[in-house]
Design a protein around this motif. Structure first.
Motif, PDB file in Angstrom:
ATOM      1  N   SER A 157       1.023  -1.519   0.148  1.00 25.63           N
ATOM      2  CA  SER A 157       0.007  -0.350   0.104  1.00 25.63           C
ATOM      3  C   SER A 157       0.767   1.452   0.080  1.00 25.63           C
ATOM      4  N   PRO A 158       0.746   2.016  -0.640  1.00 23.13           N
ATOM      5  CA  PRO A 158       1.342   3.478  -0.365  1.00 23.13           C
ATOM      6  C   PRO A 158       1.191   4.247   0.539  1.00 23.13           C
ATOM      7  N   ASP A 159       1.963   5.992   0.943  1.00 22.15           N
ATOM      8  CA  ASP A 159       1.862   5.674   2.236  1.00 22.15           C
ATOM      9  C   ASP A 159       0.711   7.144   1.608  1.00 22.15           C
ATOM     10  N   VAL A 160       0.198   6.848   2.403  1.00 21.17           N
ATOM     11  CA  VAL A 160      -1.372   8.313   2.967  1.00 21.17           C
ATOM     12  C   VAL A 160      -0.666   9.708   3.553  1.00 21.17           C
ATOM     13  N   PRO A 161      -0.500  10.509   3.364  1.00 20.56           N
ATOM     14  CA  PRO A 161       0.056  11.685   4.360  1.00 20.56           C
ATOM     15  C   PRO A 161      -0.903  11.462   5.285  1.00 20.56           C
ATOM     16  N   VAL A 162      -2.735  12.012   5.350  1.00 16.29           N
ATOM     17  CA  VAL A 162      -2.847  12.075   6.369  1.00 16.29           C
ATOM     18  C   VAL A 162      -3.350  10.643   7.219  1.00 16.29           C
ATOM     19  N   PHE A 163      -2.505   9.656   7.341  1.00 16.94           N
ATOM     20  CA  PHE A 163      -3.031   8.146   7.950  1.00 16.94           C
ATOM     21  C   PHE A 163      -1.681   8.359   8.644  1.00 16.94           C
ATOM     22  N   ALA A 164      -0.652   9.479   8.126  1.00 15.77           N
ATOM     23  CA  ALA A 164       0.295   9.178   9.238  1.00 15.77           C
ATOM     24  C   ALA A 164       0.349   8.711  10.611  1.00 15.77           C
ATOM     25  N   SER A 165       0.088   8.895  11.051  1.00 11.23           N
ATOM     26  CA  SER A 165      -0.119   9.277  12.601  1.00 11.23           C
ATOM     27  C   SER A 165      -0.764   7.628  13.036  1.00 11.23           C
ATOM     28  N   TRP A 166      -1.472   6.843  12.037  1.00  7.43           N
ATOM     29  CA  TRP A 166      -1.997   5.337  12.406  1.00  7.43           C
ATOM     30  C   TRP A 166      -1.034   4.626  11.970  1.00  7.43           C
ATOM     31  N   ALA A 167       0.068   4.795  11.019  1.00  7.26           N
ATOM     32  CA  ALA A 167       0.834   3.651  10.721  1.00  7.26           C
ATOM     33  C   ALA A 167       1.640   2.953  11.702  1.00  7.26           C
ATOM     34  N   ASN A 168       2.209   1.698  11.524  1.00  6.98           N
ATOM     35  CA  ASN A 168       2.947   0.685  12.134  1.00  6.98           C
ATOM     36  C   ASN A 168       3.296   0.489  11.031  1.00  6.98           C
ATOM     37  N   THR A 169       4.996  -0.054  12.075  1.00  5.86           N
ATOM     38  CA  THR A 169       5.371  -0.748  10.761  1.00  5.86           C
ATOM     39  C   THR A 169       5.737  -2.591  11.460  1.00  5.86           C
ATOM     40  N   VAL A 170       5.209  -2.871  10.847  1.00  3.55           N
ATOM     41  CA  VAL A 170       4.827  -4.489  10.637  1.00  3.55           C
ATOM     42  C   VAL A 170       5.304  -5.383   9.262  1.00  3.55           C
ATOM     43  N   GLY A 171       5.665  -6.924   9.681  1.00  4.02           N
ATOM     44  CA  GLY A 171       5.872  -6.821   8.454  1.00  4.02           C
ATOM     45  C   GLY A 171       4.370  -8.153   8.089  1.00  4.02           C
ATOM     46  N   THR A 172       4.334  -8.832   7.394  1.00  2.00           N
ATOM     47  CA  THR A 172       3.607 -10.008   6.758  1.00  2.00           C
ATOM     48  C   THR A 172       3.840 -11.426   6.934  1.00  2.00           C
ATOM     49  N   SER A 173       2.876 -12.119   6.829  1.00  2.00           N
ATOM     50  CA  SER A 173       2.982 -13.528   7.203  1.00  2.00           C
ATOM     51  C   SER A 173       1.789 -14.473   6.806  1.00  2.00           C
TER      52      SER A 173
END
Length: 541
Positions: free
Chosen positions: A101-117
């Motif tokens: 998913s692209p970075d959406v600036p207005v969602f920056a406060s909600w972002a977490n750094t997590v991987g997939t599995s």
């Protein structure tokens, strides 16, 4: 950034941090380990943390509700292997595989750094009580991102303040997505282990709800007072669950925020060609080969296929989903479930605006071509003329965004409310009108803005709501308390709101959420009559 890329990236990237975590046994006592909360679960003990302003909210992240799906792709979830030693439950579990998913600036406060599995069937719990005998309402959140992206780990979904504010139990969860969760393989193989492949994501949610039922007492909740709620794709999942026999009795109330899209799902006639095309694109000669290919290759093939990894819905397969949720009418499976449903006033200023900034400055000459994606076979000139008559103050961009919003969100929310109101359980309709100041105010009341208020998380949402102020907290107070009241009683009325009647097609009573909330009968009725008459049913993108 294209509208499609922004559309599929609407759910904020969730959080990972592989914590081996677990589930919670209904008859197991809650204790402490070094001051941290501990739950003895059906499969083994887990240790969480205490958070919230009071430090009294017990939080368990990355709680396993089913075994890893790795090696069991396209099959129903299985029980995890039990364990005996306490496992840490302080970090989110991995999110399910999905397209980037692209970075959406207005969602920056909600972002977490997590991987997939493919080991991703985890849930998260926030509660003020553990095995204390209280029967708190349980609110189970279903994340957005359509049926293709997202997870339950966004910072916007943090349940600490909601659990503290209303003394409710908050649960978020991950489930399988896209082709991994919704590939209908019944037309390609008669192997019974793949018989439910078209609805695995929804069946994962059912399994998580069974976990909630079985462990309600341990987490301080009431198994007979469970509310499922979600925004965008999460609201679509709410609608789907309302049509599933297997979910009957697992929830007693439902809230659909800006996502009444699942009035109907795919049929095998649509699902089979999509699955066949994915197999061809992947170069797989059989379902077994597709199920065994490395996940990186699978995702790459999915993105190259006709679906582009973004065109998936539940399938009416005659098994877990035997008929459409809300077409041609409301499914009788959930006739006794109260529904709270609504939208934001300018939903498409997010996808149709930030995704294509030129739409903020449209001319009247450009408008007809822009609207064709949303009007189908309708007379575009008649739509424009009718909108100009209904809203003399609108410019061309205003007309574009409101028609697009009606086609993709408001129209289906109205249909869902209309059809549900013919059943016995009450329906309540709302619209959020408060305008965010971010992006110079041009977004007005866009898609997903309501999340910050429903979770009382304005401090975690400043990239979208603007700075934390008395105004943003006022909106959180109004909406969070209404959602809590609905979860507790099936009625969203609170002392801070005007009297909020149920919805029907005669009065169309709608709560308008703004700093000064108002109950309005048939808001923008001229627009509604025009667009319900002219536009096709369902989404425009």
């Amino acid at each position: 950034m294209t509208i499609r890329k922004l559309w599929v990236g609407l759910a904020t990237a969730a959080a990972l941090g592989l914590s081996a975590c677990a589930t919670t046994g209904a008859d197991a006592p809650a204790v402490q380990v070094g001051g941290a909360p501990l739950l003895r679960t059906s499969y083994g003990p887990v240790v969480g943390s205490r958070e919230g302003a009071s430090g009294a909210v017990n939080v368990f992240r990355g709680v396993r509700y089913a075994a890893s799906t790795e090696g069991r792709r396209f099959q129903r979830a299985a029980d995890p292997q039990p364990w005996s030693q306490p496992l840490e439950a302080t970090r989110f579990g991995s999110e399910c595989p999905q397209i980037p998913s692209p970075d959406v600036p207005v969602f920056a406060s909600w972002a977490n750094t997590v991987g997939t599995s493919e080991d991703c069937l985890f849930l998260n719990v926030w509660t003020r009580g553990l095995g204390d005998g209280k029967k708190r309402p349980i609110m189970v959140w279903l994340h957005g991102g359509g049926y293709v992206t997202g997870s339950g780990s966004s910072n916007g979904y943090d349940g600490s303040r909601l659990a503290e504010r209303g003394d409710v139990v908050v649960v978020t969860l991950n489930h399988r997505l896209n082709a991994l969760g919704y590939s209908y393989l019944g037309g390609l193989t008669d192997d019974p282990k793949y018989a439910d492949s078209g609805n695995l994501g929804s069946l994962d949610i059912v399994r998580a709800l069974e976990w909630v039922r079985d462990h309600a007492e341990a987490i301080g909740g009431d198994p007979d007072n469970v509310t499922i709620f979600g925004e965008s794709g999460g609201a679509a999942k709410v609608s789907t669950l309302m049509a599933m026999e297997g979910a009957r009795g697992l929830f007693q109330r439902a809230i659909a925020q800006s996502g009444s899209m699942s009035l109907s799902g795919f049929t095998p006639r649509v699902g089979t060609p999509l699955a066949k095309d994915l197999m061809t694109t992947a170069g797989a000669s059989s379902v077994e080969e597709l199920a065994a290919m490395p996940i990186e290759d699978f995702i790459a093939a999915m993105m190259k296929s006709r679906s582009r990894g973004a065109f998936y819905r539940p399938v009416v397969d005659g098994r877990s989903l035997t008929r459409q949720p809300y077409a041609p009418d409301a499914n009788p499976v959930s006739a006794d479930i109260p529904l709270l449903v609504g939208t934001n006033n300018n939903e498409m200023r997010l996808q149709g605006g930030l995704g294509s900034p030129e739409n903020f400055v449209l001319t009247w000459e450009q408008l007809p071509a822009k609207l064709k994606a949303f009007t189908g076979d309708a007379d575009v000139d008649e739509v424009i003329a009718g909108m100009r008559a209904a809203h003399p103050d609108y410019d061309a961009s205003d007309v574009f965004f409101q028609v697009a919003t009606f086609r993709n969100y408001r129209g289906t929310a109205l249909l869902q409310a209309e059809r549900k109101s013919e059943q016995s359980a009450p329906v309540y309709m709302y619209r959020l009108d408060w305008k965010t100041p971010v992006e110079g105010g041009r977004l007005e009341t866009p898609h997903a803005l309501d999340i910050a208020f429903v979770f009382d998380n304005v401090a975690r949402s400043t990239s979208y709501t603007g700075p934390e102020t008395a105004e943003t907290q006022r909106m959180a107070d109004l909406m969070a308390d209404a959602w809590i009241a609905f979860a507790r009683t099936g009625n969203p009325n609170t002392p801070a709101l005007p009297q909020w009647p149920t919805y029907d097609t005669r009065t169309r009573a709608t709560m308008i959420f703004d700093l000064d909330p108002q109950m309005v009968q048939d808001p923008d009725g001229e627009e509604r009559e025009l667009l319900q008459r002219l536009l096709p049913e369902g989404r425009g993108l």
